[in-house]
Design a protein around this motif. Structure first.
Motif, PDB file in Angstrom:
ATOM      1  N   LYS A 104       0.807  -1.227   0.000  1.00  0.00           N
ATOM      2  CA  LYS A 104       0.000   0.000   0.000  1.00  0.00           C
ATOM      3  C   LYS A 104       0.841   1.278   0.000  1.00  0.00           C
TER       4      LYS A 104
ATOM      5  N   ARG B 152      -1.401   4.654  -0.493  1.00  0.00           N
ATOM      6  CA  ARG B 152      -2.711   4.678  -1.139  1.00  0.00           C
ATOM      7  C   ARG B 152      -3.504   3.549  -0.489  1.00  0.00           C
ATOM      8  N   PHE B 153      -4.662   3.881   0.087  1.00  0.00           N
ATOM      9  CA  PHE B 153      -5.386   2.898   0.885  1.00  0.00           C
ATOM     10  C   PHE B 153      -6.111   1.890   0.014  1.00  0.00           C
TER      11      PHE B 153
ATOM     12  N   PRO C 270     -10.292   2.269   1.333  1.00  0.00           N
ATOM     13  CA  PRO C 270     -10.265   3.632   1.872  1.00  0.00           C
ATOM     14  C   PRO C 270     -11.244   3.822   3.036  1.00  0.00           C
TER      15      PRO C 270
ATOM     16  N   ALA D 137      -6.188   6.490   9.414  1.00  0.00           N
ATOM     17  CA  ALA D 137      -6.599   5.778   8.209  1.00  0.00           C
ATOM     18  C   ALA D 137      -5.744   4.524   8.008  1.00  0.00           C
TER      19      ALA D 137
ATOM     20  N   ASP E  70      -7.277   0.845   7.629  1.00  0.00           N
ATOM     21  CA  ASP E  70      -7.034   0.072   6.419  1.00  0.00           C
ATOM     22  C   ASP E  70      -6.212  -1.181   6.733  1.00  0.00           C
TER      23      ASP E  70
ATOM     24  N   TYR F 155     -14.254   9.342   1.549  1.00  0.00           N
ATOM     25  CA  TYR F 155     -13.193   8.382   1.822  1.00  0.00           C
ATOM     26  C   TYR F 155     -11.813   9.036   1.887  1.00  0.00           C
TER      27      TYR F 155
ATOM     28  N   THR G 227      -8.458   8.507   0.741  1.00  0.00           N
ATOM     29  CA  THR G 227      -7.943   7.633  -0.319  1.00  0.00           C
ATOM     30  C   THR G 227      -6.423   7.492  -0.287  1.00  0.00           C
ATOM     31  N   SER G 228      -5.727   8.556   0.118  1.00  0.00           N
ATOM     32  CA  SER G 228      -4.273   8.469   0.177  1.00  0.00           C
ATOM     33  C   SER G 228      -3.754   9.475   1.198  1.00  0.00           C
TER      34      SER G 228
END
Lengths: 336, 135
Positions: free
Chosen positions: A3, A11-12, A15, A122, A126, A182, A184-185
């Motif tokens: 990831k 980057r999840f 997310p 996060a 994740d 979300y 996302t990153s």
């Protein structure tokens, strides 16, 4: 699945969702342009307590409790709490969180705490280490003045480059599963020190750190600034914002259309006499938990890059003539 | 680049305000002194009592939160006179009251005025020595 990507980003894979948020602010912030977006505006800068430090802790406690309640969760549902503030030894946070009895990570990234917490939170979600986490960041004008500057009643003048520490706390409850928006990153910032020594010009010290994390974020994810509807820094103020635009132009990234700053949104700079703009951990946290999340939910924006910025100096480091290291963390939040 | 982007203080406006407020504080002092002289007090005593009166006024204004507002407008105009010194002692005393009377008020009262006292006392000793030997 791997990831981590590029030099310093993730980057999840799944997310996490920003489930709910709560923003509690003081009276001056309640008079500002975002007054209608906060959950609580306290008319009392002491929040019913008898010292600035206790007031900040009370704000942290109320905000964390309210965010969980709004999300329909009990405190026991929150697996980890991540939070930070500006007072010595993170005491605003530690004392605010002591009643909850939940697993707790104390963060210090100066005013970048909300970005640091959301990125780490996060990752926990994740990674499958939690179902819900709560992330908070707080600051109190009076407590920050006492810690970093002068007693409140001292008759001094603030230079035009100084910023005004936000009295406020923002908490976001993040969930492993949900309907978005979300995360996302995220790009974790490195410490950047360009040799600024003036503690009354934090925007100038933090702008290079913001530029560094933005450039690495764009490179790591192989995207440009146009990908985002809004790129918002934490508390650069107008001087730092202008410097960041110059630095990004030099690096070949055009942010003129979509760059904003929480420190410039939270106050009316002309009528509220805040000089360069708002600052403090609570600045980006309260603006995210109120206005920014509302914009994402109403689809006024669909792709947000949230970049809280922090100046990592102390009173001793400034007095010893040290330059000011700074940091910024980028968190991308998107509707799908 | 940073200097270009950072606006400086408005020197002329600040100087004028400092001159007016600083002058006004001195005028108030002079009025008190003249009144004391008119009451028949000796010149030295009148100066001493005037200074005391100004200090009490500054402490009261600090206590009700007005001196910091004056300082924001006047800058050096309200820092340099003896009233500024009173403000510099009272402000930390109020701020650190919560930390107790000994380690709070007692210890922190001089955080701002302390250096003035230390170097002021040292300078007066040096000047005294010069005066004694070079007389």
């Amino acid at each position: 699945m791997k990831k981590y990507i590029g030099k310093q980003s993730v980057r999840f894979g799944n997310p996490p969702t920003v489930l709910e948020a709560a923003a509690i602010v003081g009276p001056k912030e309640g008079e500002g342009p975002l007054r209608d977006f906060y959950d609580v505006v306290s008319p009392d800068v002491l929040f019913g307590m008898d010292s600035w430090e206790k007031a900040e802790s009370e704000m942290v406690r109320q905000s964390a409790e309210l965010a969980a309640k709004k999300a329909g969760l009990h405190m026991e549902d929150i697996r980890y709490m991540l939070a930070g503030d500006l007072l010595s030894h993170n005491s605003g946070t530690n004392f605010g969180m002591r009643t909850f009895g939940r697993p707790f990570f104390g963060l210090y990234g100066a005013c970048s705490a909300m970005g640091e917490g959301m990125g780490l939170g996060a990752m926990l979600l994740d990674g499958g280490y939690a179902e819900y986490v709560s992330v908070s960041a707080s600051s109190h004008f009076c407590g920050a003045e006492k810690t970093f500057r002068f007693p409140l009643e001292l008759g001094t003048q603030r230079p035009p480059t100084a910023s005004w520490t936000v009295t406020g706390c923002g908490t976001a409850v993040l969930a492993a599963q949900g309907k978005g928006p979300y995360i996302t990153s995220a790009t974790t910032g490195a410490i950047v020190d360009m040799g600024i020594t003036d503690a009354n010009n934090m925007g100038a010290a933090m702008a290079p750190a913001a530029a560094d994390v933005l450039i690495n974020h764009f490179k790591d994810l192989n995207i440009g600034p146009d990908y985002y509807d809004m790129v918002i820094t934490g508390d650069l103020g107008f001087i730092g914002r202008d410097l960041l635009l110059v630095l990004m132009d030099e690096a070949g990234y055009d942010l003129h259309k979509n760059l904003d700053d929480c420190g410039l949104l939270i106050y009316d700079r002309v009528t509220q006499d805040v000089h360069a703009g708002g600052s403090g951990c609570g600045c980006s946290a309260a603006v995210f938990a109120s206005r920014l999340l509302a914009m994402l939910r109403k689809k006024e924006i669909n792709r947000l890059l949230f970049v809280p910025t922090g100046a990592l100096h102390s009173v001793a480091s400034v007095q010893q003539g040290e330059t000011m290291p700074a940091i910024a963390h980028a968190v991308a939040i998107e509707n799908k | 680049m940073v200097e270009q982007a950072s606006p400086g203080s408005k020197v002329a406006k600040n100087c004028l305000r400092a001159f007016l407020v600083g002058g006004a504080i001195c005028l108030v002092g002079q009025i008190f002194k003249n009144a004391l002289l008119a009451l028949g007090m000796a010149n030295d005593d009148a100066s001493l009592v005037t200074a005391c009166i100004l200090v009490v006024i500054a402490v009261l204004l600090t206590g009700v939160g007005l001196y910091s507002k004056l300082g924001k407008v006047a800058g050096a105009g309200s820092i340099v006179p003896i009233t500024g010194f009173a403000n510099a002692i009272t402000a930390p005393a109020i701020e650190y009251k919560k930390e107790g009377l000994v380690l709070g008020v007692g210890a922190k009262m001089f955080v701002i005025a302390g250096p003035v006292i230390v170097y002021g006392a040292m300078a007066s000793v040096l000047v005294g020595l010069f005066h004694y030997f070079l007389r």
